[in-house]
Design a protein around this motif. Structure first.
Motif, PDB file in Angstrom:
ATOM      1  N   ALA A 180      -2.440 -10.651   6.939  1.00  0.00           N
ATOM      2  CA  ALA A 180      -3.314 -10.186   6.581  1.00  0.00           C
ATOM      3  C   ALA A 180      -3.167  -8.514   5.990  1.00  0.00           C
ATOM      4  CB  ALA A 180      -3.956 -10.670   8.251  1.00  0.00           C
ATOM      5  N   VAL A 181      -4.145  -8.199   5.689  1.00  0.00           N
ATOM      6  CA  VAL A 181      -4.294  -6.453   5.641  1.00  0.00           C
ATOM      7  C   VAL A 181      -5.119  -6.070   5.587  1.00  0.00           C
ATOM      8  CG1 VAL A 181      -4.478  -7.127   3.181  1.00  0.00           C
ATOM      9  CG2 VAL A 181      -3.554  -5.151   2.738  1.00  0.00           C
ATOM     10  N   PHE A 182      -5.209  -4.591   6.727  1.00  0.00           N
ATOM     11  CA  PHE A 182      -5.931  -3.852   6.852  1.00  0.00           C
ATOM     12  C   PHE A 182      -5.831  -2.813   6.475  1.00  0.00           C
ATOM     13  CE2 PHE A 182      -5.304  -7.055  10.070  1.00  0.00           C
ATOM     14  CZ  PHE A 182      -6.657  -7.233  10.815  1.00  0.00           C
ATOM     15  N   VAL A 183      -7.002  -2.846   5.380  1.00  0.00           N
ATOM     16  CA  VAL A 183      -7.154  -2.062   4.630  1.00  0.00           C
ATOM     17  C   VAL A 183      -8.217  -0.500   5.332  1.00  0.00           C
ATOM     18  CG1 VAL A 183      -7.321  -0.898   2.497  1.00  0.00           C
ATOM     19  CG2 VAL A 183      -6.763  -2.674   2.717  1.00  0.00           C
ATOM     20  N   GLY A 184      -7.587   0.899   5.296  1.00  0.00           N
ATOM     21  CA  GLY A 184      -8.126   2.010   5.506  1.00  0.00           C
ATOM     22  C   GLY A 184      -7.143   2.016   7.232  1.00  0.00           C
ATOM     23  N   SER A 185      -8.059   3.538   7.223  1.00  0.00           N
ATOM     24  CA  SER A 185      -7.345   4.403   8.298  1.00  0.00           C
ATOM     25  C   SER A 185      -8.973   4.994   9.072  1.00  0.00           C
ATOM     26  CB  SER A 185      -6.865   5.697   7.195  1.00  0.00           C
ATOM     27  OG  SER A 185      -6.179   6.112   8.303  1.00  0.00           O
TER      28      SER A 185
END
Length: 393
Positions: free
Chosen positions: A245-250
């Motif tokens: 799983a990849v979480f893109v953002g901040s």
């Protein structure tokens, strides 16, 4: 309307990083308006104090983003208001001032410009009272009452209101007391030129069979913690470890979410990229098998349109979401819906899609057709120009 001047006020994000605002700017520019924007400077991009970009005049001021509780936001908003007013006063007369919330304080600048004959268009990106309740968990205290008062004053000052969906429009009509002919739905839509599929890159899956992807802001109300707990349930309850799983953002809670992933022993399965260039974002989304929209049910999320859902659909990706009113309006059959805030059910639906590539492909195409058809920006552009025409009478 050639020769008319519009001033767009933004506090929440820099421009053109704020994609919705940038689409509004270019739509107005193409219709003959001279468009000026006042917004904060970015940290790594949008850093120039003044720039003309694609014919749009952008004026940026320095702003330190709030940290902690409501007191930090009061300091941030006070600084933003002061800078916005100073820049607006220097730029001269405008036919329309267009204020994008949050916060619901930019009406103070609009009110002063209205004394010169400027019309005020209120672009309600968020329901700030609901945002306050969902973000701070302080109940309906005195600060909540002040937030409600600011919203009422903004509605009262506005000549025209722009709502992002029908739920927001209903609130403008009821809570805001606006006339139906003065409220326009301008839905957010992804910039399709930004979301063009590229060949999948299996190496992004880190040796696993499936790639799961989250794209978006990471704040207290955005549900990244729900997504992480759902992934833990996917491993522990569904017995699945064939995924990365990849979480893109901040956002405000980025560091907390990284720490939560460690506590849930997901460090080897989950990757946090922070904000990344568009070309890298498209690589991840093109490779993803399932996209996650874990926004929990709360007073704000139930009636808000999630940009991440629109962007997933633009990339023809199937979605798992919690049962939210406006999520279903946006995604329709392009998503599966778990009972509100039920991470075990969310995990089960992710597993179902992982095991059914034909269903994933069908859902993705359904979503893409919605974004290219009834939810396309060209329809919102017409509503935006109608709102301006009405504001000018």
């Amino acid at each position: 309307m050639p020769g008319k001047r519009a001033l767009i006020l933004v506090e929440n994000l820099s421009v053109p990083f704020d994609r919705r605002v940038w689409q509004e700017c270019t739509t107005l520019r193409d219709a003959g308006w001279e468009v000026h924007v006042i917004c904060p400077q970015g940290t790594k991009r949008d850093t120039e104090p003044e720039v003309v970009m694609d014919g749009v005049h952008i004026h940026r001021y320095p702003l330190r983003a709030a940290t902690g509780g409501p007191a930090g936001y009061l300091q941030e908003y006070g600084s933003a208001l002061w800078h916005t007013w100073q820049l607006a006063r220097r730029l001269g007369h405008f036919d329309v001032v267009h204020a994008c919330n949050p916060p619901d304080l930019l009406f103070l600048v609009a009110r002063m410009l209205k004394r010169r004959g400027t019309k005020f268009v209120f672009d309600q990106h968020d329901l700030v009272p609901e945002l306050y309740l969902s973000r701070f968990d302080r109940g309906k205290d005195l600060l909540y009452q002040a937030v409600c008062a600011a919203e009422r004053a903004t509605y009262k000052t506005a000549d025209v209101v722009i709502a992002t969906n029908e739920s927001y429009r209903d609130i403008a009509l009821t809570r805001g007391g606006k006339r139906p002919e003065d409220v326009f739905v301008v839905r957010s839509a992804p910039a399709v030129e930004r979301f063009q599929q590229v060949p999948p890159e299996p190496e992004l899956k880190q040796g696993k069979e499936h790639l799961l992807c989250y794209l978006g802001v990471m704040g207290p109300q955005d549900g990244v913690d729900y997504a992480l707990r759902a992934l833990a349930a996917l491993r522990d309850e569904q017995g699945r470890t064939d995924w990365h799983a990849v979480f893109v953002g901040s956002g405000d809670t980025f560091d907390q979410m990284v720490e939560l992933s460690r506590k849930l022993d997901l460090a080897g399965l989950v990757e946090f990229t922070g904000r990344i260039p568009d070309e890298d974002l498209v690589r991840y989304l093109s490779t993803a098998d399932v996209c996650l929209s874990p926004d929990p049910l709360n007073p704000l999320n139930d009636v808000s349109t999630m940009n991440k859902i629109m962007e997933y659909m633009a990339m023809a990706k199937p979605i798992v979401s919690f049962e939210l009113r406006e999520a279903r309006v946006s995604a329709g059959e392009a998503a599966l819906y778990a009972p509100a805030n039920d991470v075990s059910a969310f995990a089960k639906l992710v597993a179902e899609l992982m095991d059914d590539p034909e269903r994933r492909a069908k859902m993705g195409l359904l979503g893409q057709s919605r974004v290219e058809g009834p939810l396309a920006w060209r329809n919102s552009a017409k509503a935006l120009l109608s709102a301006y025409t009405t504001a000018l009478g």
